[in-house]
Design a protein around this motif. Structure first.
Motif, PDB file in Angstrom:
ATOM      1  N   GLU A   1       9.372  55.443  82.541  1.00  0.00           N
ATOM      2  CA  GLU A   1       9.273  55.346  81.072  1.00  0.00           C
ATOM      3  C   GLU A   1       8.394  54.198  80.576  1.00  0.00           C
ATOM      4  OE1 GLU A   1      12.704  54.729  82.295  1.00  0.00           O
ATOM      5  OE2 GLU A   1      12.871  56.860  82.703  1.00  0.00           O
ATOM      6  N   THR A   2       7.868  53.402  81.484  1.00  0.00           N
ATOM      7  CA  THR A   2       7.188  52.192  81.029  1.00  0.00           C
ATOM      8  C   THR A   2       5.827  52.042  81.690  1.00  0.00           C
ATOM      9  OG1 THR A   2       9.385  51.203  80.996  1.00  0.00           O
ATOM     10  CG2 THR A   2       7.541  49.751  80.566  1.00  0.00           C
TER      11      THR A   2
ATOM     12  N   VAL B   1       2.541  46.602  76.853  1.00  0.00           N
ATOM     13  CA  VAL B   1       3.648  47.305  77.492  1.00  0.00           C
ATOM     14  C   VAL B   1       3.996  48.485  76.586  1.00  0.00           C
ATOM     15  CG1 VAL B   1       6.014  47.174  78.325  1.00  0.00           C
ATOM     16  CG2 VAL B   1       4.517  45.181  78.526  1.00  0.00           C
TER      17      VAL B   1
ATOM     18  N   ASN C   1       6.710  42.545  85.653  1.00  0.00           N
ATOM     19  CA  ASN C   1       7.545  43.715  85.371  1.00  0.00           C
ATOM     20  C   ASN C   1       8.568  43.335  84.302  1.00  0.00           C
ATOM     21  OD1 ASN C   1       9.372  45.828  85.349  1.00  0.00           O
ATOM     22  ND2 ASN C   1       9.157  46.232  87.528  1.00  0.00           N
TER      23      ASN C   1
ATOM     24  N   TYR D   1       4.591  32.533  68.519  1.00  0.00           N
ATOM     25  CA  TYR D   1       3.707  33.486  67.838  1.00  0.00           C
ATOM     26  C   TYR D   1       3.475  33.109  66.380  1.00  0.00           C
ATOM     27  CZ  TYR D   1       5.091  36.112  71.934  1.00  0.00           C
ATOM     28  OH  TYR D   1       5.342  36.506  73.208  1.00  0.00           O
TER      29      TYR D   1
ATOM     30  N   GLU E   1       7.715  35.525  77.984  1.00  0.00           N
ATOM     31  CA  GLU E   1       6.466  36.117  78.456  1.00  0.00           C
ATOM     32  C   GLU E   1       5.321  35.192  78.096  1.00  0.00           C
ATOM     33  OE1 GLU E   1       8.060  36.832  75.835  1.00  0.00           O
ATOM     34  OE2 GLU E   1       6.985  37.979  74.338  1.00  0.00           O
TER      35      GLU E   1
ATOM     36  N   GLN F   1       0.231  39.543  82.221  1.00  0.00           N
ATOM     37  CA  GLN F   1       1.204  38.832  81.407  1.00  0.00           C
ATOM     38  C   GLN F   1       2.409  38.597  82.312  1.00  0.00           C
ATOM     39  OE1 GLN F   1       0.785  38.072  78.216  1.00  0.00           O
ATOM     40  NE2 GLN F   1       2.786  37.785  77.312  1.00  0.00           N
TER      41      GLN F   1
ATOM     42  N   ARG G   1       6.257  51.816  76.053  1.00  0.00           N
ATOM     43  CA  ARG G   1       7.476  52.514  76.479  1.00  0.00           C
ATOM     44  C   ARG G   1       7.428  53.958  75.989  1.00  0.00           C
ATOM     45  NH1 ARG G   1       8.166  47.304  75.272  1.00  0.00           N
ATOM     46  NH2 ARG G   1       9.350  46.016  76.726  1.00  0.00           N
TER      47      ARG G   1
ATOM     48  N   ILE H   1       3.247  42.108  69.281  1.00  0.00           N
ATOM     49  CA  ILE H   1       3.773  40.839  69.770  1.00  0.00           C
ATOM     50  C   ILE H   1       5.236  40.699  69.366  1.00  0.00           C
ATOM     51  CG2 ILE H   1       3.365  39.224  67.880  1.00  0.00           C
ATOM     52  CD1 ILE H   1       1.536  37.753  70.018  1.00  0.00           C
TER      53      ILE H   1
ATOM     54  N   LYS I   1      10.394  45.053  82.456  1.00  0.00           N
ATOM     55  CA  LYS I   1      11.666  45.779  82.450  1.00  0.00           C
ATOM     56  C   LYS I   1      12.665  45.150  83.406  1.00  0.00           C
ATOM     57  CE  LYS I   1      12.468  49.827  81.323  1.00  0.00           C
ATOM     58  NZ  LYS I   1      12.679  51.272  81.200  1.00  0.00           N
TER      59      LYS I   1
ATOM     60  N   ALA J   1       7.603  42.701  71.994  1.00  0.00           N
ATOM     61  CA  ALA J   1       7.319  42.404  73.401  1.00  0.00           C
ATOM     62  C   ALA J   1       6.410  43.455  74.014  1.00  0.00           C
ATOM     63  CB  ALA J   1       8.605  42.250  74.206  1.00  0.00           C
TER      64      ALA J   1
ATOM     65  N   LEU K   1       5.744  50.702  85.369  1.00  0.00           N
ATOM     66  CA  LEU K   1       6.881  49.918  85.843  1.00  0.00           C
ATOM     67  C   LEU K   1       8.006  50.845  86.295  1.00  0.00           C
ATOM     68  CD1 LEU K   1       7.037  47.077  83.162  1.00  0.00           C
ATOM     69  CD2 LEU K   1       5.906  47.060  85.386  1.00  0.00           C
TER      70      LEU K   1
ATOM     71  N   TRP L   1      14.609  35.978  78.487  1.00  0.00           N
ATOM     72  CA  TRP L   1      13.364  36.092  79.245  1.00  0.00           C
ATOM     73  C   TRP L   1      12.207  35.738  78.332  1.00  0.00           C
ATOM     74  CZ3 TRP L   1       9.977  39.783  77.358  1.00  0.00           C
ATOM     75  CH2 TRP L   1      10.528  40.824  76.595  1.00  0.00           C
TER      76      TRP L   1
ATOM     77  N   GLU M   1      -3.567  46.728  80.886  1.00  0.00           N
ATOM     78  CA  GLU M   1      -4.190  45.404  80.757  1.00  0.00           C
ATOM     79  C   GLU M   1      -5.669  45.573  80.401  1.00  0.00           C
ATOM     80  OE1 GLU M   1      -1.316  43.143  84.010  1.00  0.00           O
ATOM     81  OE2 GLU M   1      -3.355  43.715  84.576  1.00  0.00           O
TER      82      GLU M   1
ATOM     83  N   LEU N   1       3.058  43.326  73.437  1.00  0.00           N
ATOM     84  CA  LEU N   1       1.715  42.750  73.501  1.00  0.00           C
ATOM     85  C   LEU N   1       1.838  41.255  73.717  1.00  0.00           C
ATOM     86  CD1 LEU N   1      -1.386  42.862  73.067  1.00  0.00           C
ATOM     87  CD2 LEU N   1      -0.959  42.739  70.620  1.00  0.00           C
ATOM     88  N   GLY N   2       1.107  40.746  74.695  1.00  0.00           N
ATOM     89  CA  GLY N   2       1.138  39.314  74.971  1.00  0.00           C
ATOM     90  C   GLY N   2       0.285  38.540  73.997  1.00  0.00           C
TER      91      GLY N   2
ATOM     92  N   SER O   1      -2.515  42.330  77.322  1.00  0.00           N
ATOM     93  CA  SER O   1      -1.498  43.020  78.124  1.00  0.00           C
ATOM     94  C   SER O   1      -0.564  43.802  77.202  1.00  0.00           C
ATOM     95  CB  SER O   1      -0.707  41.996  78.951  1.00  0.00           C
ATOM     96  OG  SER O   1       0.246  42.649  79.756  1.00  0.00           O
TER      97      SER O   1
END
Lengths: 435, 531
Positions: B167-168, B83, A371, A125, A394, A403, B85, B70, A373, B73, B164, A392, B172, B75-76, B81
């Protein structure tokens, strides 16, 4: 500064590190005996001697009345380390880390509005954010390609993808030597030759290269390579190596030196300009000094990194590379056996694209690949329940709207076959339980 | 001298509509500020930030635990994408209180995209979230009942939105959108509880059965007034933005307020010209004649003549177009042409329509004014079939940005793109759509995106399917009660009032002091029962 290590008190001589077993070499590292460290891609483990050097030099320079400025250029350390990478002292900078090195390169490039940079979406990044800053500041156009992923990716595909994206406005090719997300080792020499054919400057994020490869920076044909000192080189956090091509060796890179404005802290002419950049194999200035000089910098930092590099030279960088890759192939084989090659995001078929970083999808349901999580929990449980350190990652996958997330392991010289076998077995069982 | 500490208690009287809409219907609705007290969003804005500061326009987490980026984690690298929470311990005011889960957010999005209600916020959402337009378009015409709708929702997913776990949430996008978090901060993008499956979106039935996640909730009360009281399921420790100092809030039509315009401008009014119907304004020349005739004069004070669609202070505003407006001097007259001007039956809407009638009379046109109550006007402005049937020729509209940073698309997409539900009259220049689409696809490169939007604006102005008239701040009315303290305006959200910080500076005998909220909903409930 005397950096020699005192001889053992009983006066016996140990065999040179080059001749010592890997089990003995593992003992050099400050690692917990029950920990399985498979995450060197994030941070390596420091040898005790490196830790001791950092501590000792800090104490030596603390509260003294010595002139602290000259040693912070690290002239001897840079010369020693440079030799290990096939370059000269004027071409090497001990930076704070790979990202700092990349930032100083990116902002030193002579780019103007409309000039294009070709890079990938699999860059760290910090690379993408720095290029975006350049876009906002100068109107530079950033073109991003998404590299292919998977076991059967071929180097020719990767080179072709880059080549298709070069336009008449492209000025820079910027890519990771090894991507941190999928562990693909890009075909560095082939991409640099592609850049030479198009007259492009090459900027390589080599965060994962130093300490892993027995690498001749000059022979890569790159203009800039920025490496981490604390990952595979196992130096202290806050250290990096930055290669800046400062002379022309046509057999490696026939292009003239790129226009480059070093981002300096202190040392640069206060009147006039440095001499024009050389067109021969003899440097016209010490570009490394310009980049290195930073006032009252940490002397211990450079000394400790130098000690880590010396240890690597003593073990043998060729030997280290062979070992790291042999362990990686063992791990890759075990992972492929356990999870299938379709689960592998890292290349496997093309030996030239393999690296000791291996990213894979551990679960049976392909949809778990997006996923975060579940993948994060997998990695966390490896650590908390089994003391296996991985991470992990991404990344984008061409053609997928999602993603993707993967588990990633890395092998290094302090690992061995037994712990890799155990780790793969544990990962297999855990993934099955979580699937 | 320090500001006095908020004190608890009292009843705040507000002017307004005594019927609270379902959150999905709050976009552009005068009750948005009240609805925000009962419904929380994934993201929102701080009401206590200094106006004009970055804090005033930057979204903050609300139901979400963090702004996805980013670096966390969320935003890709490709920017498509997210995520998200969810924060723990946020509850619906059900019996017993039930946690808000990711599926509730998805249900809210699905309810926002049905044939039964057309939100004016849809242009942002449909052009951004992957698969949302397909989900909306997939509703069969045969759907009639809540059960039909619930069955469709259960059988169809939004391709780019999935949970997911409880909570998640993953969202996209079809292209990078720097404003996604702002879009998700609009009060119309609120979660919906499973109980709403029994009702059609924003139906009278659901309005009588609203569930709350905010500090207040609507209570049954006498006709003609809306009373909000404490929501016993709300927990202060899981609420980073809203406060609760009042005992009750009472909304009636006869309560009085006073104007307090915020410091930013919207497009108010503008004229939408019907290029889709059989009427005379299919003619570009006649549209240009109208554009030339419209006088850009308004009430003294904060109003300014508008020669662009994007007002000053918003991304993409081009001063050069203001200095050199589109030249309509060669435009002709409209002698004998009869035009129907639809307008909201409000003070501002009526005044604007009457001025248009006067202006058009000068070029020989005869104008029929058609005032419409809010619900009918909303339908007219979001359903193109009324335009195609020729029910109106000119519609008087107003538009205020829903967020105030990185908002390049906030005017041109909804008002100029022929595919937007908020542009029922369409446009006469297909290149405008192409340019807006190019801008949306290049949002990660603001220079390119802004250039495309500016070109789209120049072409839209020349096409005269939309005629800007005035730039004005949104109408914001605040209570006259001198005891009201802590009242601020949300610079984002169209300048809605932030009522969550309001307290009443009344004599000690009538109110208590602020007490920390109880940690347990049951405790709160029992406290509520005792009070």
């Amino acid at each position: 500064m005397d950096l020699t290590v005192a001889a053992p008190p009983n006066g016996t001589r140990k065999p040179p590190l080059r001749e010592q077993s890997w089990a003995r070499i593992r003992e050099l590292f400050a690692l917990a005996p029950d920990a399985t460290h498979l995450n060197t891609g994030t941070v390596g483990a420091m040898p005790r001697e490196v830790l001791d050097t950092a501590d000792r030099v800090t104490r030596e320079w603390t509260g003294g009345l010595l002139d602290v400025y000259p040693p912070t250029l690290y002239p001897e350390h840079r010369a020693t380390i440079a030799k290990a990478y096939g370059i000269d002292q004027d071409e090497l900078v001990i930076s704070h880390n790979a990202t700092e090195g990349m930032a100083r390169v990116i902002h030193g490039l002579d780019l103007r509005a409309g000039d294009e940079v070709l890079t990938t979406s699999h860059e760290c990044y910090s690379v993408l954010s720095n290029f975006n800053l350049l876009r906002n500041r100068h109107g530079v156009v950033i073109r991003t390609i998404t590299p292919p992923t998977g076991f059967d990716v071929r180097a020719e595909e990767v080179v072709a993808l880059f080549e298709q994206s070069i336009t008449p406005r492209t000025k820079v090719l910027a890519f990771a030597g090894i991507t941190l997300f999928t562990g693909m080792m890009l075909p560095i020499r082939a991409l640099c030759e592609l850049a030479h054919r198009h007259g492009l400057t090459t900027v390589i994020d080599g965060a994962l290269l130093a300490g892993m490869l027995d690498c001749d920076f000059r022979a890569t044909g790159a203009d800039f390579i920025s490496c981490s000192g604390s990952k595979f080189q196992c130096g202290p956090l806050g250290t990096g190596l930055l290669y800046v091509r400062n002379k022309v060796h046509p057999e490696h890179n026939p292009l003239p030196l790129p226009e480059f404005w070093p981002i300096i802290s202190t040392w640069y002419p206060m009147q006039g300009a440095p001499p024009p950049r050389t067109t021969t194999s003899v440097e016209s200035c010490n570009i490394g000094d310009y980049l290195q000089s930073a006032g009252s910098a940490s002397i211990a930092r450079g000394a400790a990194l130098a000690r880590a590099c010396e240890l690597w030279d003593e073990i043998g960088r060729d030997r280290i590379e062979r070992r790291v890759f042999e362990l990686a192939e063992h791990a890759r084989g075990r992972l492929a056996e356990r999870f299938g090659t379709a689960a592998m995001y890292s290349p496997g078929s093309d030996p030239g694209l393999r690296s000791p970083l291996i990213a894979f999808h551990p679960f049976t349901d392909p949809r778990d690949a997006w996923n975060v999580k579940k993948v994060a929990e997998f990695v966390a449980r490896l650590e908390s329940e089994h003391r296996i350190w991985t991470r992990w990652t991404e990344f984008d996958v061409p053609g997928s709207p999602h993603q993707h997330y993967a588990a990633r392991i890395c092998t290094h010289i302090f690992n061995d076959h037994t712990e890799i076998d155990r780790a793969v077995d544990v990962m297999g069982r855990l993934a099955a339980a979580m699937s | 001298m320090t500001d006095p500490q908020p004190r608890a208690g009292g009843d705040l009287r507000l002017p307004g509509d005594p019927e609270l809409p379902e959150p999905l219907a709050t976009h552009g609705h005068p009750m948005t500020a009240v609805a925000r007290l009962c419904g929380r969003q994934l993201f929102t804005y701080r009401g206590d930030a200094t106006p004009g500061s970055w804090q005033a326009v930057a979204p903050v987490p609300d139901l979400a635990s963090a702004i996805p980026s980013i670096y966390n984690a969320g935003l890709g690298a490709r920017g498509t994408s997210y995520v998200i929470r969810l924060r723990p311990n946020v509850f619906w005011d059900t019996e017993p209180p039930r946690a808000v889960v990711a599926q509730d957010v998805i249900r809210g999005l699905k309810r926002l995209c049905t044939p039964f209600h057309t939100s004016t916020a849809l242009p942002y959402l449909l052009s951004t979230i992957r698969g949302l337009a397909e989900y909306r378009d997939g509703h069969p015409e045969s759907l009639r009942t809540p059960a039909d709708l619930a069955e469709y929702a259960a059988a169809h997913e939004i391709a780019g939105v999935f949970a997911l776990d409880d909570e998640t949430l993953v969202v996209e996008l079809s292209h990078p959108a720097l404003d996604l978090v702002d879009i998700l901060a609009m009060p119309c993008v609120s979660p919906a509880p499973v109980e709403y499956d029994a009702y059609l979106p924003d139906s009278p039935e659901v309005r009588r059965n609203l569930r709350s996640t905010g500090p207040y909730r609507p209570m049954p009360g006498p006709a003609g007034r809306l009373v909000l009281a404490h929501n016993p399921a709300w927990r202060a420790e899981s609420e980073p933005v809203r406060g609760r100092h009042l005992d009750t809030i009472t909304i009636t039509r006869d309560a009085t307020g006073t104007d307090r315009p915020p410091a930013f401008l919207g497009l108010d009014p503008y004229l939408a010209l019907n290029t889709r119907g059989p009427g005379p304004l299919r003619s570009r020349e006649l549209r240009r004649a109208v554009a030339r005739a419209v006088a850009r004069s308004g009430p003294s004070g904060t109003a300014r003549p508008a020669h662009t669609i994007v007002p000053p202070g918003h991304d993409g505003h081009q001063e050069s177009t203001v200095d050199r407006p589109v030249d309509f001097t060669d435009a002709g007259r409209a002698d004998g042409v009869e035009l129907t001007v639809a307008h909201p039956d409000t003070r501002r809407g009526g005044a604007a329509a009457r001025q248009v009638a006067l202006d058009l009379a000068k070029i020989g046109a005869k104008v029929h004014l058609r005032p419409l109550a809010q619900p009918a006007y909303a339908v007219l402005m979001t359903r193109r079939e009324h335009a195609e049937a020729g029910e109106w020729d000119i519609a008087v509209g107003s538009w205020h940005a829903d967020w105030l940073h990185a908002n390049g698309r906030a005017f041109l997409l909804p008002l100029c793109h022929s595919g937007s539900v908020t542009n029922p009259g369409g446009n006469g220049d297909p290149r405008v759509d192409e340019l807006i689409d190019e801008a949306l696809a290049a949002q990660d490169d603001p220079t390119r995106s802004t250039a495309a939007l500016r070109e789209a604006e120049r072409r839209a102005l020349a096409d005269a399917a939309i005629i800007p008239v005035l730039f004005r701040p949104p109408p914001v009315e605040v209570p006259r009660d001198p005891a009201v303290r802590g009242l601020t305006t949300l610079s984002a959200l169209g300048g809605a009032l932030d009522l969550a910080g309001v307290w009443l500076d009344l004599p000690d005998t009538s109110i208590g002091t602020t007490k920390p909220a109880a940690a347990d909903p049951a405790e709160l409930e029992s406290t509520e029962a005792r009070s």
